[in-house]
Write an enzyme that holds these catalytic residues in place. Structure first.
Site, PDB file in Angstrom:
ATOM      1  N   ASP A  62      -7.467  -7.222   2.553  1.00 53.54           N
ATOM      2  CA  ASP A  62      -6.392  -7.232   3.557  1.00 53.54           C
ATOM      3  C   ASP A  62      -6.922  -6.543   4.794  1.00 53.54           C
ATOM      4  OD1 ASP A  62      -6.021  -4.324   2.469  1.00 53.54           O
ATOM      5  OD2 ASP A  62      -4.788  -4.419   4.274  1.00 53.54           O
ATOM      6  N   CYS A  71      -6.149 -25.416  12.549  1.00 53.75           N
ATOM      7  CA  CYS A  71      -4.916 -24.618  12.535  1.00 53.75           C
ATOM      8  C   CYS A  71      -3.911 -25.189  13.532  1.00 53.75           C
ATOM      9  CB  CYS A  71      -5.205 -23.147  12.838  1.00 53.75           C
ATOM     10  SG  CYS A  71      -5.358 -22.774  14.592  1.00 53.75           S
ATOM     11  N   HIS A  85      -4.119 -18.500  14.576  1.00 54.41           N
ATOM     12  CA  HIS A  85      -5.494 -19.000  14.430  1.00 54.41           C
ATOM     13  C   HIS A  85      -6.341 -18.036  13.602  1.00 54.41           C
ATOM     14  CE1 HIS A  85      -9.429 -20.679  15.429  1.00 54.41           C
ATOM     15  NE2 HIS A  85      -9.799 -19.419  15.592  1.00 54.41           N
ATOM     16  N   CYS A 143      -5.201 -24.818  17.161  1.00 54.36           N
ATOM     17  CA  CYS A 143      -6.322 -25.694  17.541  1.00 54.36           C
ATOM     18  C   CYS A 143      -5.944 -27.169  17.504  1.00 54.36           C
ATOM     19  CB  CYS A 143      -7.524 -25.418  16.642  1.00 54.36           C
ATOM     20  SG  CYS A 143      -8.271 -23.800  16.984  1.00 54.36           S
ATOM     21  N   ASP A 164       0.867  -1.165   0.000  1.00 55.70           N
ATOM     22  CA  ASP A 164       0.000   0.000   0.000  1.00 55.70           C
ATOM     23  C   ASP A 164       0.909   1.222   0.000  1.00 55.70           C
ATOM     24  OD1 ASP A 164      -2.134   1.623  -0.046  1.00 55.70           O
ATOM     25  OD2 ASP A 164      -2.822   1.200   1.996  1.00 55.70           O
ATOM     26  N   SER A 165       0.352   2.316  -0.514  1.00 53.87           N
ATOM     27  CA  SER A 165       1.180   3.475  -0.835  1.00 53.87           C
ATOM     28  C   SER A 165       1.437   4.387   0.341  1.00 53.87           C
ATOM     29  CB  SER A 165       0.473   4.283  -1.905  1.00 53.87           C
ATOM     30  OG  SER A 165      -0.798   4.711  -1.411  1.00 53.87           O
ATOM     31  N   GLY A 166       0.578   4.330   1.348  1.00 57.49           N
ATOM     32  CA  GLY A 166       0.708   5.272   2.449  1.00 57.49           C
ATOM     33  C   GLY A 166      -0.392   6.316   2.474  1.00 57.49           C
ATOM     34  N   GLY A 167      -1.262   6.302   1.455  1.00 55.28           N
ATOM     35  CA  GLY A 167      -2.376   7.254   1.462  1.00 55.28           C
ATOM     36  C   GLY A 167      -3.207   7.113   2.730  1.00 55.28           C
ATOM     37  N   ASP A 180      -2.980   7.905  -2.959  1.00 60.64           N
ATOM     38  CA  ASP A 180      -4.338   8.426  -3.070  1.00 60.64           C
ATOM     39  C   ASP A 180      -4.675   9.340  -1.910  1.00 60.64           C
ATOM     40  OD1 ASP A 180      -4.263   6.363  -1.239  1.00 60.64           O
ATOM     41  OD2 ASP A 180      -6.275   5.636  -1.693  1.00 60.64           O
ATOM     42  N   GLN A 203     -11.780   5.896  -5.389  1.00 56.67           N
ATOM     43  CA  GLN A 203     -12.315   6.589  -4.220  1.00 56.67           C
ATOM     44  C   GLN A 203     -13.744   7.056  -4.519  1.00 56.67           C
ATOM     45  OE1 GLN A 203     -11.135   6.773  -1.270  1.00 56.67           O
ATOM     46  NE2 GLN A 203      -8.978   6.164  -1.501  1.00 56.67           N
ATOM     47  N   GLY A 237     -11.260   3.918   0.604  1.00 55.62           N
ATOM     48  CA  GLY A 237     -12.231   4.801   1.228  1.00 55.62           C
ATOM     49  C   GLY A 237     -13.445   4.076   1.791  1.00 55.62           C
ATOM     50  N   CYS A 292     -11.846 -26.068  13.648  1.00 58.95           N
ATOM     51  CA  CYS A 292     -10.631 -25.494  13.055  1.00 58.95           C
ATOM     52  C   CYS A 292      -9.478 -26.499  13.102  1.00 58.95           C
ATOM     53  CB  CYS A 292     -10.251 -24.229  13.821  1.00 58.95           C
ATOM     54  SG  CYS A 292      -8.732 -23.460  13.231  1.00 58.95           S
TER      55      CYS A 292
END
Lengths: 384, 384
Positions: free
Chosen positions: A275, A315, A344, A318, A91-94, A145, A197, A225, A313
């Protein structure tokens, strides 16, 4: 181009697909674990491999401040630096600049802000951010952005959206120039992605989508956004608009989302990539995702509970440990507790995405996702 | 009896052997990683397996306070609770009570102290400690002993040593009673080990060794009261005395030691087992054991250093990551940094013990250990 997207099955707006990158294919829908500073908090890259993570995320703003994108580049790029050979997106940091609130001012040229670490004055422009993302060397890099709060009115949202479009054009030019000059970036083959956006304003979203699609044949589309203060209903309604407005033959990445239920609702509305820091951040606070809703592992009644966190689960937490043990680790401030819950929760989202994909491929998606949401929301054991 | 010790090679006082336990053989000399509260800090049990750890250690005092030895027992004993199927040794809490300093009083009956967690009044007797260690269910359990500072004079050392002997007799009686009653302990087959005290006073050590050996045919011998403030020279001299005084056909366990150089010096003086929190505690502070001495990973000149922590190391940190990356993790307070240094340091000690064992088996121990100590102490890069 070396980035391709193939849709393999659909159900309404939902799609199962494969996003091909130079570092391997990413099966979608996919959740990308977040490694802000070049490490998914409390986890080892081997854990991510074992859990079947496809693409992971890092953050240009954070890596620029620490250790410095020049250092990452000198060490051979982020993949080598952090020991992850699969695809990475930065990600760009916007969003980070937006989060600094009073510490930043945004102008047409870019954003000025104070570092959250040492208070030093910094400036990002679309050009400088692309330079940083080239240095870091992720496979997929996001445009710089202008992010605004989710409740912003139409004029403010239009202003930010149109600025983001102009910044996209500048990012694209700078990216093309750097690729042409071949500055020896550690990852020569990168895809720059635009970010849509427009807040919760349908008309702005449609205009921006058209403008972006008119600018280039992008490898994918970021949707920004959202999940920044608006209601869930407004987010879902906006996703319906975005689904209609964006090309269907490219992956859509809903940025910073989300919780398990948001992933299911997002996939139902045509989103392919997600994400969010929630699984690791909530894990560090003792909150556990389960198929019956959330639990807090510190609950007193788990003191001698021999059951795993989630009986459905498989994982690495678990499979091996009881609620009683993990509760003990949390009460005693033992790091393994943070690791096990992060493990988990990330596994829970990765596994959920795999289940949604299977349901799409076997044409059982509508029923499966409806049943899942019903069970999840019925939560017999509310969070204390 | 199901605990046996076989000496396979010697070089002077040093020995390579195998300590057989009901949960598998432990090749000696061995370093036991410390999992005070049922977890080796910052590590996963799978890490310990991958590093080839044999026996690990936990602490009766700490597990009694949190989560409670009754809870551990209810969950099936410590092995199941913490997901470790190899042998475990529990220390009794004598050292922890000693560490509480002003918060405790010791009488013939036992020790009264305030919990370091909530200040509640607690009392340990030899009998209650054995009960706790039965509940926890480690394979090897240590007697409750009276620990005093390393510089204590002979009368104080004699007093503590003789009291420890009387407590040993009480521990032994209580242990036999509980075994006879077969209270359904999760680990029915346990070995109780005595702890040799006597400070740095050779005569006291000899007297205590004779008294202990006269009491029973023990599966092994703990050596306590060292590395508690006395000089290294005094510790090494005392180990020479202890080596002469203890039976040679049983393993000797030097408690709470130590640093890499102490392990080598200890093995040269006939010690078979060691434990210490140093590798994980120092790792969490950024200190790295290397074959050239210690390093601090936060050093500014590591900012862009592409080399592994130790170029002669094949641990999971050194195989994958640069000093620059691990330094970045430390500067950014990322948990993976703590994990990687703990992993490296524990691996370093386990690997050192394996090397010493190989040298003993190939009859090259004297030269190997001398060369190792010389190289380690020559440290070209002192800790800043």
């Amino acid at each position: 181009m070396s980035f391709r997207f193939r849709v393999e099955a659909t159900a309404g707006a939902a799609r199962a697909g494969v996003f091909f990158t130079p570092r391997g294919p990413v099966e979608t829908p996919a959740f990308m674990p977040v490694g802000t500073l070049g490490t998914v908090k409390a986890l080892d890259p081997d854990d991510l491999t074992a859990m079947g993570a496809g693409m992971i995320l890092a953050n240009a703003y954070h890596l620029h401040l620490r250790p410095g994108d020049d250092i990452v580049r000198a060490l051979g790029g982020l993949h080598r630096f952090m020991g992850w050979s699969g695809p990475i997106l930065t990600d760009s940091g916007g969003f980070q600049v937006f989060s600094l609130a009073t510490l930043r001012t945004v102008s047409e040229d870019g954003a000025e802000f104070q570092s959250h670490i040492d208070g030093s004055r910094r400036a990002f422009t679309p050009e400088s951010v692309i330079h940083i993302e080239r240095n870091i060397g992720a496979d997929v890099i996001m445009q710089f952005d202008h992010v605004i709060p989710g409740q912003s009115d139409a004029p403010a949202a239009r202003d930010a959206s149109e600025r983001s479009l102009r910044w996209l054009a500048r990012c694209r030019r700078e990216f093309a120039r750097l690729v042409r000059e071949d500055r020896g970036a550690p990852t020569p083959d990168q895809a720059l992605l635009p970010i849509l956006q427009g807040g919760v304003h349908a008309e702005l979203r449609r205009e921006a989508a058209a403008a972006i699609a008119g600018m280039d044949d992008w490898a994918g589309y970021g949707v920004g956004g959202l999940s920044v203060g608006e209601s869930k209903a407004a987010m879902y309604a906006t996703l319906d608009v975005v689904d209609e407005a964006l090309p269907r033959d490219r992956p859509r990445y809903l940025m910073g989302v989300g919780f398990p239920e948001d992933l299911v609702e997002g996939v139902r509305r045509g989103v392919d990539l997600f994400d969010c820091v929630a699984p690791t951040r909530m894990g560090r606070n003792g909150t556990v995702f389960t198929s019956d809703g959330r639990l807090n592992v510190k609950r007193a009644d788990f003191r001698a509970d021999p059951r795993p966190l989630d009986e459905r689960c498989d994982c690495a937490a678990c499979r091996r440990f009881s609620r009683a043990y993990i509760r003990h680790l949390f009460i005693a401030d033992e790091m393994l507790g943070l690791r096990l819950l992060s493990l988990h929760n990330v596994h829970f989202l990765l596994s959920l995405m795999r289940d949604l994909r299977s349901a799409l491929l076997s044409a059982t998606f509508d029923g499966w996702s409806r049943d899942w949401l019903e069970r999840y929301h019925s939560r017999p054991a509310p969070v204390p």
